[in-house]
Each structure stands twice: as C-alpha cells, then as structure tokens.
Design a protein around this motif. Structure first.
Motif, PDB file in Angstrom:
ATOM      1  N   GLU A   1     -10.703 -37.737 -52.584  1.00 45.85           N
ATOM      2  CA  GLU A   1     -10.016 -39.013 -52.783  1.00 45.85           C
ATOM      3  C   GLU A   1     -10.887 -40.173 -52.304  1.00 45.85           C
ATOM      4  OE1 GLU A   1      -6.980 -41.678 -53.910  1.00 45.85           O
ATOM      5  OE2 GLU A   1      -7.442 -39.623 -54.481  1.00 45.85           O
ATOM      6  N   THR A   2     -11.570 -39.987 -51.184  1.00 46.99           N
ATOM      7  CA  THR A   2     -12.477 -41.021 -50.679  1.00 46.99           C
ATOM      8  C   THR A   2     -13.602 -41.273 -51.674  1.00 46.99           C
ATOM      9  OG1 THR A   2     -11.962 -40.405 -48.405  1.00 46.99           O
ATOM     10  CG2 THR A   2     -13.999 -41.649 -48.752  1.00 46.99           C
ATOM     11  N   ALA A   3     -14.189 -40.206 -52.199  1.00 48.31           N
ATOM     12  CA  ALA A   3     -15.260 -40.347 -53.184  1.00 48.31           C
ATOM     13  C   ALA A   3     -14.755 -41.059 -54.438  1.00 48.31           C
ATOM     14  CB  ALA A   3     -15.829 -38.981 -53.543  1.00 48.31           C
ATOM     15  N   ARG A   4     -13.543 -40.733 -54.859  1.00 49.72           N
ATOM     16  CA  ARG A   4     -12.969 -41.371 -56.047  1.00 49.72           C
ATOM     17  C   ARG A   4     -12.784 -42.867 -55.806  1.00 49.72           C
ATOM     18  NH1 ARG A   4      -8.588 -43.297 -58.030  1.00 49.72           N
ATOM     19  NH2 ARG A   4      -7.297 -42.894 -56.219  1.00 49.72           N
ATOM     20  N   MET A   5     -12.288 -43.230 -54.630  1.00 52.78           N
ATOM     21  CA  MET A   5     -12.075 -44.645 -54.329  1.00 52.78           C
ATOM     22  C   MET A   5     -13.397 -45.393 -54.208  1.00 52.78           C
ATOM     23  SD  MET A   5      -8.770 -44.817 -51.819  1.00 52.78           S
ATOM     24  CE  MET A   5      -9.438 -43.786 -50.540  1.00 52.78           C
ATOM     25  N   VAL A   6     -14.389 -44.790 -53.562  1.00 52.40           N
ATOM     26  CA  VAL A   6     -15.694 -45.434 -53.425  1.00 52.40           C
ATOM     27  C   VAL A   6     -16.311 -45.654 -54.802  1.00 52.40           C
ATOM     28  CG1 VAL A   6     -18.064 -45.117 -52.576  1.00 52.40           C
ATOM     29  CG2 VAL A   6     -16.126 -44.630 -51.073  1.00 52.40           C
ATOM     30  N   GLU A   7     -16.124 -44.708 -55.689  1.00 55.67           N
ATOM     31  CA  GLU A   7     -16.664 -44.819 -57.043  1.00 55.67           C
ATOM     32  C   GLU A   7     -16.077 -46.014 -57.800  1.00 55.67           C
ATOM     33  OE1 GLU A   7     -16.014 -41.570 -59.991  1.00 55.67           O
ATOM     34  OE2 GLU A   7     -18.137 -41.233 -59.562  1.00 55.67           O
ATOM     35  N   MET A   8     -14.880 -46.445 -57.432  1.00 55.85           N
ATOM     36  CA  MET A   8     -14.236 -47.577 -58.099  1.00 55.85           C
ATOM     37  C   MET A   8     -14.848 -48.913 -57.684  1.00 55.85           C
ATOM     38  SD  MET A   8     -10.293 -46.199 -57.699  1.00 55.85           S
ATOM     39  CE  MET A   8      -9.618 -47.814 -57.660  1.00 55.85           C
ATOM     40  N   LEU A   9     -15.558 -48.944 -56.556  1.00 55.43           N
ATOM     41  CA  LEU A   9     -16.117 -50.181 -56.023  1.00 55.43           C
ATOM     42  C   LEU A   9     -17.379 -50.603 -56.760  1.00 55.43           C
ATOM     43  CD1 LEU A   9     -15.862 -49.305 -52.228  1.00 55.43           C
ATOM     44  CD2 LEU A   9     -14.395 -50.903 -53.482  1.00 55.43           C
ATOM     45  N   PRO A  10     -17.689 -51.898 -56.710  1.00 55.57           N
ATOM     46  CA  PRO A  10     -18.992 -52.351 -57.222  1.00 55.57           C
ATOM     47  C   PRO A  10     -20.111 -51.710 -56.396  1.00 55.57           C
ATOM     48  CG  PRO A  10     -17.529 -54.230 -56.803  1.00 55.57           C
ATOM     49  CD  PRO A  10     -16.859 -53.006 -56.245  1.00 55.57           C
ATOM     50  N   GLU A  11     -21.291 -51.659 -56.956  1.00 55.98           N
ATOM     51  CA  GLU A  11     -22.406 -50.952 -56.313  1.00 55.98           C
ATOM     52  C   GLU A  11     -22.704 -51.459 -54.911  1.00 55.98           C
ATOM     53  OE1 GLU A  11     -27.072 -49.768 -57.083  1.00 55.98           O
ATOM     54  OE2 GLU A  11     -25.884 -50.581 -58.737  1.00 55.98           O
ATOM     55  N   THR A  12     -22.666 -52.759 -54.679  1.00 60.54           N
ATOM     56  CA  THR A  12     -22.978 -53.274 -53.346  1.00 60.54           C
ATOM     57  C   THR A  12     -21.961 -52.778 -52.320  1.00 60.54           C
ATOM     58  OG1 THR A  12     -21.793 -55.319 -53.866  1.00 60.54           O
ATOM     59  CG2 THR A  12     -24.185 -55.342 -54.137  1.00 60.54           C
ATOM     60  N   GLU A  13     -20.692 -52.737 -52.700  1.00 61.90           N
ATOM     61  CA  GLU A  13     -19.665 -52.225 -51.792  1.00 61.90           C
ATOM     62  C   GLU A  13     -19.766 -50.718 -51.634  1.00 61.90           C
ATOM     63  OE1 GLU A  13     -19.149 -54.865 -53.686  1.00 61.90           O
ATOM     64  OE2 GLU A  13     -18.698 -56.251 -52.084  1.00 61.90           O
ATOM     65  N   GLN A  14     -20.218 -50.011 -52.679  1.00 59.87           N
ATOM     66  CA  GLN A  14     -20.455 -48.569 -52.554  1.00 59.87           C
ATOM     67  C   GLN A  14     -21.519 -48.315 -51.498  1.00 59.87           C
ATOM     68  OE1 GLN A  14     -21.436 -46.672 -56.272  1.00 59.87           O
ATOM     69  NE2 GLN A  14     -19.529 -47.325 -57.250  1.00 59.87           N
ATOM     70  N   ASN A  15     -22.574 -49.116 -51.514  1.00 57.42           N
ATOM     71  CA  ASN A  15     -23.643 -48.967 -50.521  1.00 57.42           C
ATOM     72  C   ASN A  15     -23.112 -49.238 -49.121  1.00 57.42           C
ATOM     73  OD1 ASN A  15     -25.565 -48.322 -52.460  1.00 57.42           O
ATOM     74  ND2 ASN A  15     -26.163 -50.444 -52.748  1.00 57.42           N
ATOM     75  N   LEU A  16     -22.250 -50.255 -48.983  1.00 59.19           N
ATOM     76  CA  LEU A  16     -21.657 -50.562 -47.689  1.00 59.19           C
ATOM     77  C   LEU A  16     -20.797 -49.394 -47.200  1.00 59.19           C
ATOM     78  CD1 LEU A  16     -21.126 -52.658 -45.454  1.00 59.19           C
ATOM     79  CD2 LEU A  16     -19.188 -53.451 -46.830  1.00 59.19           C
ATOM     80  N   ALA A  17     -19.975 -48.831 -48.083  1.00 63.27           N
ATOM     81  CA  ALA A  17     -19.125 -47.694 -47.723  1.00 63.27           C
ATOM     82  C   ALA A  17     -19.989 -46.493 -47.329  1.00 63.27           C
ATOM     83  CB  ALA A  17     -18.208 -47.331 -48.883  1.00 63.27           C
ATOM     84  N   TYR A  18     -21.067 -46.257 -48.065  1.00 65.20           N
ATOM     85  CA  TYR A  18     -21.979 -45.150 -47.750  1.00 65.20           C
ATOM     86  C   TYR A  18     -22.579 -45.315 -46.357  1.00 65.20           C
ATOM     87  CZ  TYR A  18     -26.227 -42.396 -47.644  1.00 65.20           C
ATOM     88  OH  TYR A  18     -27.229 -41.549 -47.257  1.00 65.20           O
ATOM     89  N   GLU A  19     -23.044 -46.530 -46.051  1.00 65.06           N
ATOM     90  CA  GLU A  19     -23.650 -46.780 -44.743  1.00 65.06           C
ATOM     91  C   GLU A  19     -22.627 -46.596 -43.625  1.00 65.06           C
ATOM     92  OE1 GLU A  19     -26.835 -47.110 -43.996  1.00 65.06           O
ATOM     93  OE2 GLU A  19     -27.338 -46.913 -46.112  1.00 65.06           O
ATOM     94  N   LEU A  20     -21.386 -47.025 -43.857  1.00 69.27           N
ATOM     95  CA  LEU A  20     -20.331 -46.843 -42.860  1.00 69.27           C
ATOM     96  C   LEU A  20     -20.068 -45.356 -42.622  1.00 69.27           C
ATOM     97  CD1 LEU A  20     -18.049 -47.850 -41.032  1.00 69.27           C
ATOM     98  CD2 LEU A  20     -16.592 -47.871 -43.047  1.00 69.27           C
ATOM     99  N   ILE A  21     -19.941 -44.594 -43.688  1.00 73.73           N
ATOM    100  CA  ILE A  21     -19.696 -43.157 -43.558  1.00 73.73           C
ATOM    101  C   ILE A  21     -20.870 -42.477 -42.855  1.00 73.73           C
ATOM    102  CG2 ILE A  21     -19.419 -40.998 -44.858  1.00 73.73           C
ATOM    103  CD1 ILE A  21     -17.791 -42.716 -46.913  1.00 73.73           C
ATOM    104  N   LYS A  22     -22.083 -42.879 -43.205  1.00 77.94           N
ATOM    105  CA  LYS A  22     -23.270 -42.311 -42.568  1.00 77.94           C
ATOM    106  C   LYS A  22     -23.263 -42.595 -41.061  1.00 77.94           C
ATOM    107  CE  LYS A  22     -27.375 -44.026 -43.572  1.00 77.94           C
ATOM    108  NZ  LYS A  22     -28.642 -44.342 -44.266  1.00 77.94           N
ATOM    109  N   ARG A  23     -22.875 -43.817 -40.661  1.00 74.94           N
ATOM    110  CA  ARG A  23     -22.800 -44.145 -39.238  1.00 74.94           C
ATOM    111  C   ARG A  23     -21.743 -43.313 -38.529  1.00 74.94           C
ATOM    112  NH1 ARG A  23     -23.302 -50.153 -37.337  1.00 74.94           N
ATOM    113  NH2 ARG A  23     -25.551 -50.238 -37.403  1.00 74.94           N
ATOM    114  N   LEU A  24     -20.608 -43.106 -39.194  1.00 73.88           N
ATOM    115  CA  LEU A  24     -19.549 -42.301 -38.601  1.00 73.88           C
ATOM    116  C   LEU A  24     -20.009 -40.865 -38.379  1.00 73.88           C
ATOM    117  CD1 LEU A  24     -16.468 -43.556 -40.657  1.00 73.88           C
ATOM    118  CD2 LEU A  24     -16.893 -43.925 -38.215  1.00 73.88           C
TER     119      LEU A  24
END
Length: 71
Positions: free
Chosen positions: A7-30
């Motif tokens: 579900e998280t991957a599905r929601m991230v996929e809905m975001l524009p690319e810049t926000e996808q990168n932000l979400a990726y960096e947040l998850i990576k930090r977590l």
C-alpha cells in the motif's frame, strides 16, 4: 511483501517524481535509524533463516573454501 508495504508503494507511486524521491529518502533514513548496518532480520527473514537451519543448513565456518572446485 506485507500489505502495508504494498500500500505504501502504491501511494508513493501516485506522487510526482520529486515527492517520490522525498518519500524514498525518508524511508531510507527510517531504515538506517532502525538498522544502520542492515544486520537485523525482518520477521520474514527470521522465518527463512530458521527454516534453512532446520533443513541441514551448513555454517560458513564448516566449509573449506580453499578446496572448492578442486578434486
């Protein structure tokens, strides 16, 4: 993959690319905060490790790596 991860991957996929990168960096930090050396096993990994040990798993220390491939 768990339902929440899908579900998280599905929601991230809905975001524009810049926000996808932000979400990726947040998850990576977590993940790095939870396990900085990537050594902790998830419940699924722990289950697979336990199954491997029960199935005749051979410890790396029991292998003669210098003799592999020589007859």
């Amino acid at each position: 993959m768990s339902g929440i991860a899908m579900e998280t991957a599905r929601m991230v996929e809905m975001l524009p690319e810049t926000e996808q990168n932000l979400a990726y960096e947040l998850i990576k930090r977590l993940v790095r905060a939870w396990d900085p050396d990537f050594t902790k096993a998830t419940p699924e990994e722990a289950k697979r490790i336990a199954e491997a040990k029960k199935s005749g798993f051979v410890s790396e220390s029991e292998i003669d790596w210098d003799s592999i491939g020589t007859d």
